[in-house]
Scaffold this motif. Sequence first.
Motif, PDB file in Angstrom:
ATOM      1  N   PHE A   1      -2.063  76.911  76.747  1.00 53.16           N
ATOM      2  CA  PHE A   1      -1.601  77.029  75.572  1.00 53.16           C
ATOM      3  C   PHE A   1      -1.142  75.503  75.148  1.00 53.16           C
ATOM      4  N   ASN A   2      -0.086  75.011  75.898  1.00 52.47           N
ATOM      5  CA  ASN A   2       0.196  73.474  75.624  1.00 52.47           C
ATOM      6  C   ASN A   2      -0.758  72.784  75.544  1.00 52.47           C
ATOM      7  N   GLU A   3      -1.757  72.792  76.489  1.00 59.11           N
ATOM      8  CA  GLU A   3      -2.758  72.006  76.320  1.00 59.11           C
ATOM      9  C   GLU A   3      -3.860  71.877  75.189  1.00 59.11           C
ATOM     10  N   VAL A   4      -3.982  73.134  74.696  1.00 58.43           N
ATOM     11  CA  VAL A   4      -4.656  73.249  73.266  1.00 58.43           C
ATOM     12  C   VAL A   4      -3.804  72.609  72.144  1.00 58.43           C
ATOM     13  N   VAL A   5      -2.432  72.852  72.398  1.00 54.71           N
ATOM     14  CA  VAL A   5      -1.594  72.326  71.255  1.00 54.71           C
ATOM     15  C   VAL A   5      -1.630  70.562  71.274  1.00 54.71           C
ATOM     16  N   ARG A   6      -1.737  70.204  72.373  1.00 51.20           N
ATOM     17  CA  ARG A   6      -1.689  68.766  72.699  1.00 51.20           C
ATOM     18  C   ARG A   6      -3.087  68.218  72.325  1.00 51.20           C
ATOM     19  N   GLN A   7      -4.278  69.121  72.543  1.00 52.21           N
ATOM     20  CA  GLN A   7      -5.450  68.551  72.292  1.00 52.21           C
ATOM     21  C   GLN A   7      -5.955  68.507  70.941  1.00 52.21           C
ATOM     22  N   TYR A   8      -5.625  69.572  70.245  1.00 53.39           N
ATOM     23  CA  TYR A   8      -5.766  69.901  68.741  1.00 53.39           C
ATOM     24  C   TYR A   8      -4.892  69.799  67.591  1.00 53.39           C
ATOM     25  N   GLY A   9      -3.530  69.650  68.062  1.00 61.90           N
ATOM     26  CA  GLY A   9      -2.195  69.572  67.311  1.00 61.90           C
ATOM     27  C   GLY A   9      -2.628  68.668  65.999  1.00 61.90           C
ATOM     28  N   ASP A  10      -2.848  67.249  66.459  1.00 59.84           N
ATOM     29  CA  ASP A  10      -3.058  66.389  65.518  1.00 59.84           C
ATOM     30  C   ASP A  10      -4.240  66.544  64.330  1.00 59.84           C
ATOM     31  N   ARG A  11      -5.104  67.252  64.872  1.00 60.46           N
ATOM     32  CA  ARG A  11      -6.210  67.397  64.273  1.00 60.46           C
ATOM     33  C   ARG A  11      -5.915  68.506  63.029  1.00 60.46           C
ATOM     34  N   VAL A  12      -5.368  69.477  63.638  1.00 62.44           N
ATOM     35  CA  VAL A  12      -4.858  70.649  62.687  1.00 62.44           C
ATOM     36  C   VAL A  12      -3.907  70.281  61.718  1.00 62.44           C
ATOM     37  N   PHE A  13      -2.990  69.397  62.211  1.00 61.42           N
ATOM     38  CA  PHE A  13      -1.796  69.098  61.205  1.00 61.42           C
ATOM     39  C   PHE A  13      -2.473  68.119  60.037  1.00 61.42           C
TER      40      PHE A  13
END
Lengths: 193, 126
Positions: free
Chosen positions: A20-32
């Motif tokens: 899950f941490n990996e997903v947030v790191r990978q897509y966090g900026d894009r979603v934000f």
Amino acid sequence: MSLSERLLVARLVRRDEEAFNEVVRQYGDRVFNLVLRMVGSRAEAEDIAQEVFVTVFKSIDSFRSEAKLSTWLLRIASNHAKNRIKYLARRREQGHEPSGSDSGDLADEGKAPAQSHIHGPDVLLEAAETEDIMQQAIATLEEDQRLLVVLRDVEELSYEEIVEITGLPEGTVKSRLHRARMTLKQLLEDKFK
Amino acid sequence: MSAADSHTRTVDAFSAYLEGELPPEEKASLEHHLATCIQCRTSLERFRRTLGGLGRLKRTAAPYSFLADIQQQINRRSRGRFFRRRWLLFGRIPFEWLSLAMIVAMLVYYIVVLQSSPTGVKPIPP
Ligand SMILES: [Zn+2]
């Protein structure tokens, strides 16, 4: 879906926290960024983007592997952002907040107070100023049009991805997007008349 | 076709034109109209600039504490089942510290137990 993505999803289904941490790191900026451009306010965007990943963690079981993980994530983000826009609009109608507050803090960022009242074609060259005006213009579109403009012209996604995210037929996406762009063009013209 | 019709048709095709999706005949007819109509040419230029402005909007990264904030949310809502506090401090299991502690423990064991023990392995005097 690639093999590595399949493996990542399998770990997510097991509620593997590191996955899950990996997903947030990978897509966090894009979603934000997507959510920020949709709602125009940093505080709201932080809140919504967090909510998006909480939803991802909770409902990964409903993810269908024929879709791409990124598309699924952006669909959740789009829905959360659209709901928030509607909610904020309702609140404003009921008089809880001053109008225009949803374009609030982002539009005030990085701009000298003295410059904020200057209008004219020269101002177009000022990057920060242009950004504010653009963000305000986006905020006047209704949420479905806003989403299409942000997905295509800000995030630069393909029509194929946009069709998957929105669930709309490609023809509808294109015609609505064109109307949204024309509305923005008109708004900017009026601004600099 | 009336003049108003051809303006409307031209403007309606701006998106498809700029994205290179117009069939050759339509593209040719649009370009023919543009060559003779300053109004539609200006309009296209502004349309192009609007798209350019959207494309130049800067990418904003998520806040620094983003991951930790989400972990905390999930921790709270799952009543502590996921992302427990100790995980939050490091974001994951601190393997470096664990291995360092293991090495130190082994060293201490070696020094204390093996060196001081009378039955420890010692070279046999010649
Ligand atoms: Zn014309």
